[in-house]
Design a protein around this motif. Structure first.
Motif, PDB file in Angstrom:
ATOM      1  N   ARG A   1       1.040  -0.874  -0.173  1.00 14.56           N
ATOM      2  CA  ARG A   1       0.107  -0.052  -0.016  1.00 14.56           C
ATOM      3  C   ARG A   1       0.833   1.282   0.054  1.00 14.56           C
ATOM      4  NH1 ARG A   1      -5.178   1.898  -1.127  1.00 14.56           N
ATOM      5  NH2 ARG A   1      -5.487   3.589  -0.121  1.00 14.56           N
ATOM      6  N   LEU A   2       1.955   1.237   0.663  1.00 13.60           N
ATOM      7  CA  LEU A   2       2.822   2.299   0.853  1.00 13.60           C
ATOM      8  C   LEU A   2       3.291   2.650  -0.356  1.00 13.60           C
ATOM      9  CD1 LEU A   2       4.336   2.452   4.645  1.00 13.60           C
ATOM     10  CD2 LEU A   2       2.590   3.829   3.489  1.00 13.60           C
ATOM     11  N   VAL A   3       3.810   1.560  -1.310  1.00 19.20           N
ATOM     12  CA  VAL A   3       4.502   1.686  -2.329  1.00 19.20           C
ATOM     13  C   VAL A   3       3.619   2.229  -3.289  1.00 19.20           C
ATOM     14  CG1 VAL A   3       5.845   0.502  -4.257  1.00 19.20           C
ATOM     15  CG2 VAL A   3       6.253  -0.034  -1.935  1.00 19.20           C
ATOM     16  N   ALA A   4       2.614   1.671  -3.365  1.00 17.52           N
ATOM     17  CA  ALA A   4       1.442   2.326  -4.481  1.00 17.52           C
ATOM     18  C   ALA A   4       1.166   3.625  -4.209  1.00 17.52           C
ATOM     19  CB  ALA A   4       0.305   1.346  -4.317  1.00 17.52           C
ATOM     20  N   GLU A   5       1.076   4.048  -3.012  1.00 20.68           N
ATOM     21  CA  GLU A   5       0.599   5.353  -2.659  1.00 20.68           C
ATOM     22  C   GLU A   5       1.844   6.536  -3.072  1.00 20.68           C
ATOM     23  OE1 GLU A   5      -0.194   5.293   1.415  1.00 20.68           O
ATOM     24  OE2 GLU A   5      -2.285   4.693   1.204  1.00 20.68           O
TER      25      GLU A   5
ATOM     26  N   ASP B   1       5.154  -6.647  -8.033  1.00 17.37           N
ATOM     27  CA  ASP B   1       5.774  -7.614  -8.824  1.00 17.37           C
ATOM     28  C   ASP B   1       5.978  -6.679 -10.138  1.00 17.37           C
ATOM     29  OD1 ASP B   1       6.588  -9.798 -10.060  1.00 17.37           O
ATOM     30  OD2 ASP B   1       4.519 -10.481 -10.717  1.00 17.37           O
ATOM     31  N   GLY B   2       6.857  -5.934 -10.271  1.00 19.48           N
ATOM     32  CA  GLY B   2       7.601  -5.320 -11.396  1.00 19.48           C
ATOM     33  C   GLY B   2       6.535  -3.837 -11.767  1.00 19.48           C
ATOM     34  N   LEU B   3       7.230  -3.368 -12.678  1.00 17.51           N
ATOM     35  CA  LEU B   3       6.464  -1.851 -13.157  1.00 17.51           C
ATOM     36  C   LEU B   3       4.924  -1.960 -13.688  1.00 17.51           C
ATOM     37  CD1 LEU B   3       7.013   1.169 -13.467  1.00 17.51           C
ATOM     38  CD2 LEU B   3       8.004   0.542 -15.915  1.00 17.51           C
ATOM     39  N   ALA B   4       4.758  -3.204 -14.517  1.00 17.91           N
ATOM     40  CA  ALA B   4       3.407  -3.221 -14.778  1.00 17.91           C
ATOM     41  C   ALA B   4       2.384  -3.266 -13.837  1.00 17.91           C
ATOM     42  CB  ALA B   4       3.374  -4.354 -15.925  1.00 17.91           C
ATOM     43  N   ALA B   5       2.861  -4.152 -12.586  1.00 19.40           N
ATOM     44  CA  ALA B   5       1.976  -4.391 -11.466  1.00 19.40           C
ATOM     45  C   ALA B   5       1.877  -2.894 -10.756  1.00 19.40           C
ATOM     46  CB  ALA B   5       2.598  -5.286 -10.782  1.00 19.40           C
ATOM     47  N   LEU B   6       2.963  -2.234 -11.018  1.00 17.81           N
ATOM     48  CA  LEU B   6       2.968  -0.992  -9.953  1.00 17.81           C
ATOM     49  C   LEU B   6       1.943  -0.054 -10.705  1.00 17.81           C
ATOM     50  CD1 LEU B   6       3.987   0.662  -7.552  1.00 17.81           C
ATOM     51  CD2 LEU B   6       6.095   1.500  -9.095  1.00 17.81           C
TER      52      LEU B   6
ATOM     53  N   PRO C   1      15.791  -3.716  -5.677  1.00 16.34           N
ATOM     54  CA  PRO C   1      15.598  -4.917  -5.207  1.00 16.34           C
ATOM     55  C   PRO C   1      14.477  -5.186  -4.153  1.00 16.34           C
ATOM     56  CG  PRO C   1      17.591  -5.101  -5.812  1.00 16.34           C
ATOM     57  CD  PRO C   1      17.102  -3.606  -5.890  1.00 16.34           C
ATOM     58  N   SER C   2      14.608  -3.957  -3.151  1.00 18.82           N
ATOM     59  CA  SER C   2      13.639  -3.918  -1.854  1.00 18.82           C
ATOM     60  C   SER C   2      12.308  -3.909  -2.225  1.00 18.82           C
ATOM     61  CB  SER C   2      14.218  -2.880  -0.939  1.00 18.82           C
ATOM     62  OG  SER C   2      15.381  -2.895  -0.560  1.00 18.82           O
ATOM     63  N   LEU C   3      11.922  -3.223  -3.548  1.00 20.24           N
ATOM     64  CA  LEU C   3      10.589  -2.983  -3.783  1.00 20.24           C
ATOM     65  C   LEU C   3       9.843  -4.449  -4.281  1.00 20.24           C
ATOM     66  CD1 LEU C   3      10.555   0.348  -5.612  1.00 20.24           C
ATOM     67  CD2 LEU C   3      10.001  -0.096  -3.354  1.00 20.24           C
TER      68      LEU C   3
ATOM     69  N   ALA D   1       6.940   9.470 -15.925  1.00 22.50           N
ATOM     70  CA  ALA D   1       8.242   9.117 -14.955  1.00 22.50           C
ATOM     71  C   ALA D   1       8.170   7.883 -14.089  1.00 22.50           C
ATOM     72  CB  ALA D   1       7.857  10.386 -14.266  1.00 22.50           C
ATOM     73  N   LEU D   2       6.994   7.195 -13.938  1.00 18.37           N
ATOM     74  CA  LEU D   2       6.964   6.034 -13.129  1.00 18.37           C
ATOM     75  C   LEU D   2       8.059   5.258 -13.434  1.00 18.37           C
ATOM     76  CD1 LEU D   2       5.553   5.080 -10.898  1.00 18.37           C
ATOM     77  CD2 LEU D   2       4.154   3.860 -12.425  1.00 18.37           C
ATOM     78  N   SER D   3       8.581   4.611 -12.446  1.00 19.22           N
ATOM     79  CA  SER D   3       9.752   3.482 -12.543  1.00 19.22           C
ATOM     80  C   SER D   3       9.938   3.173 -11.245  1.00 19.22           C
ATOM     81  CB  SER D   3      10.923   3.977 -13.374  1.00 19.22           C
ATOM     82  OG  SER D   3      11.836   4.530 -12.425  1.00 19.22           O
ATOM     83  N   LEU D   4      10.547   1.795 -11.136  1.00 21.26           N
ATOM     84  CA  LEU D   4      10.638   1.161  -9.861  1.00 21.26           C
ATOM     85  C   LEU D   4      12.050   1.961  -9.170  1.00 21.26           C
ATOM     86  CD1 LEU D   4      10.547  -2.675 -10.806  1.00 21.26           C
ATOM     87  CD2 LEU D   4       8.877  -1.157  -9.270  1.00 21.26           C
ATOM     88  N   ALA D   5      12.887   2.455 -10.072  1.00 24.70           N
ATOM     89  CA  ALA D   5      14.031   3.056  -9.471  1.00 24.70           C
ATOM     90  C   ALA D   5      13.471   4.338  -9.133  1.00 24.70           C
ATOM     91  CB  ALA D   5      15.128   3.563 -10.702  1.00 24.70           C
ATOM     92  N   ALA D   6      12.765   5.073  -9.456  1.00 19.75           N
ATOM     93  CA  ALA D   6      12.347   6.583  -9.120  1.00 19.75           C
ATOM     94  C   ALA D   6      11.543   6.250  -7.834  1.00 19.75           C
ATOM     95  CB  ALA D   6      11.523   7.014 -10.097  1.00 19.75           C
ATOM     96  N   VAL D   7      10.784   5.125  -7.671  1.00 18.08           N
ATOM     97  CA  VAL D   7       9.943   4.960  -6.243  1.00 18.08           C
ATOM     98  C   VAL D   7      10.904   4.503  -5.375  1.00 18.08           C
ATOM     99  CG1 VAL D   7       8.158   3.657  -5.250  1.00 18.08           C
ATOM    100  CG2 VAL D   7       7.818   4.435  -7.837  1.00 18.08           C
TER     101      VAL D   7
END
Length: 208
Positions: free
Chosen positions: A9-13, A48-53, A41-43, A26-32
Motif C-alpha cells: 500500500r505504501l509503495v502504491a501511494e 511484482d514489477g513496473l506493470a504491477a505498479l 530489489p527492496s521493492l 516518470a514512473l519507474s521502480l528506480a524512481a520510487v
C-alpha cells in the motif's frame, strides 16, 4: 522511510504521488525506490514489477475517483447531481493528474479485481443518469458520452489546449449544462418521447 516500513500500500501511494508530481511517464521502480531511500530489489518484496505498479496506481486512482463522485452525488438528483459529479470529476483530474491518467485504460478481462474497482466511477455516473430515466442499453451509451465529454475537456485543459482568454471555468459550466439538456431529452426516454409527441402535435396543428 526505513526499509522495514514498506508495504504494498505504501509503495502504491508513493508511486501515485510521484506520477502526480512528475507525470505518468516518470514512473519507474528506480524512481520510487529513490523516494524511499532503498535499492530497487527492496521493492520486489512489495510489488511484482513496473506493470504491477502501474496497475496499483490505476486502482488507487479509480477507487479515489469513485469515492469523490459518490460523495458529490449523495443527497442530490437530476441536474444537481450531474453538475456536482462533473465538478468533482474535474477537481480530481486537476488534483491528481498522474493517477487520473493511469486509470484511463480499461483493465484486462481476466483482472477481476481491477474491473470491479474501475467500475465504481462508472456505477456512480450510471446512477446519476438513471435519475433522468436513462437505463438499459441506453445507459451504456449515455455514460460513454458523458465520460467522453468530461475527459475530453479536462485532458485538453491539463495539456494546455485552451489558449484563448475566455474563462475555462465558464466553458466547462456550459459543457455540463449542455449535457444536462441532452440527457433530459435522451432518445428512448419518457421525456424524449413527450418532446417528440409535442413536436408532432405542433406540426399537425400548423398544417390546419
Amino acid at each position: 522511510m526505513p526499509r522495514a516500513g514498506l508495504s504494498p500500500r505504501l509503495v502504491a501511494e508513493e508511486a501515485a504521488r510521484l506520477v502526480d508530481d512528475q507525470g505518468l511517464d516518470a514512473l519507474s521502480l528506480a524512481a520510487v525506490a529513490k523516494r524511499f531511500g532503498v535499492a530497487v530489489p527492496s521493492l520486489y518484496k512489495h510489488v511484482d514489477g513496473l506493470a504491477a505498479l502501474r496497475r496499483e496506481v490505476a486502482l488507487l486512482g479509480a477507487a479515489e475517483l469513485g469515492d469523490r463522485l459518490r460523495t458529490a452525488a449523495t443527497g442530490r438528483a437530476g441536474p444537481d447531481a450531474l453538475r456536482a459529479v462533473a465538478a468533482a470529476y474535474r477537481r480530481y483530474a486537476h488534483a491528481h493528474p498522474g493517477r487520473y491518467a493511469a486509470l484511463q485504460r480499461a483493465p484486462g478481462a481476466d483482472d477481476h479485481e481491477a474491473r470491479r474497482v474501475s467500475a465504481v466511477p462508472v456505477e456512480v455516473l450510471t446512477a446519476v443518469l438513471a435519475g433522468f430515466g436513462i437505463g438499459g442499453g441506453q445507459a451504456v451509451h449515455a455514460v460513454r458520452t458523458l465520460r467522453s465529454a468530461l475527459h475530453g475537456f479536462v485532458d485538453l485543459e491539463t495539456r494546455g489546449g485552451f489558449g484563448l482568454p475566455e474563462s475555462v471555468d465558464e466553458t466547462y459550466e456550459l459543457l455540463v449544462e449542455g449535457f444536462v439538456l441532452a440527457v433530459q431529452n435522451w432518445p428512448g426516454t419518457a421525456s424524449a418521447r413527450v418532446g417528440t409527441e409535442q413536436d408532432s402535435e405542433g406540426e399537425r396543428q400548423g398544417r390546419h
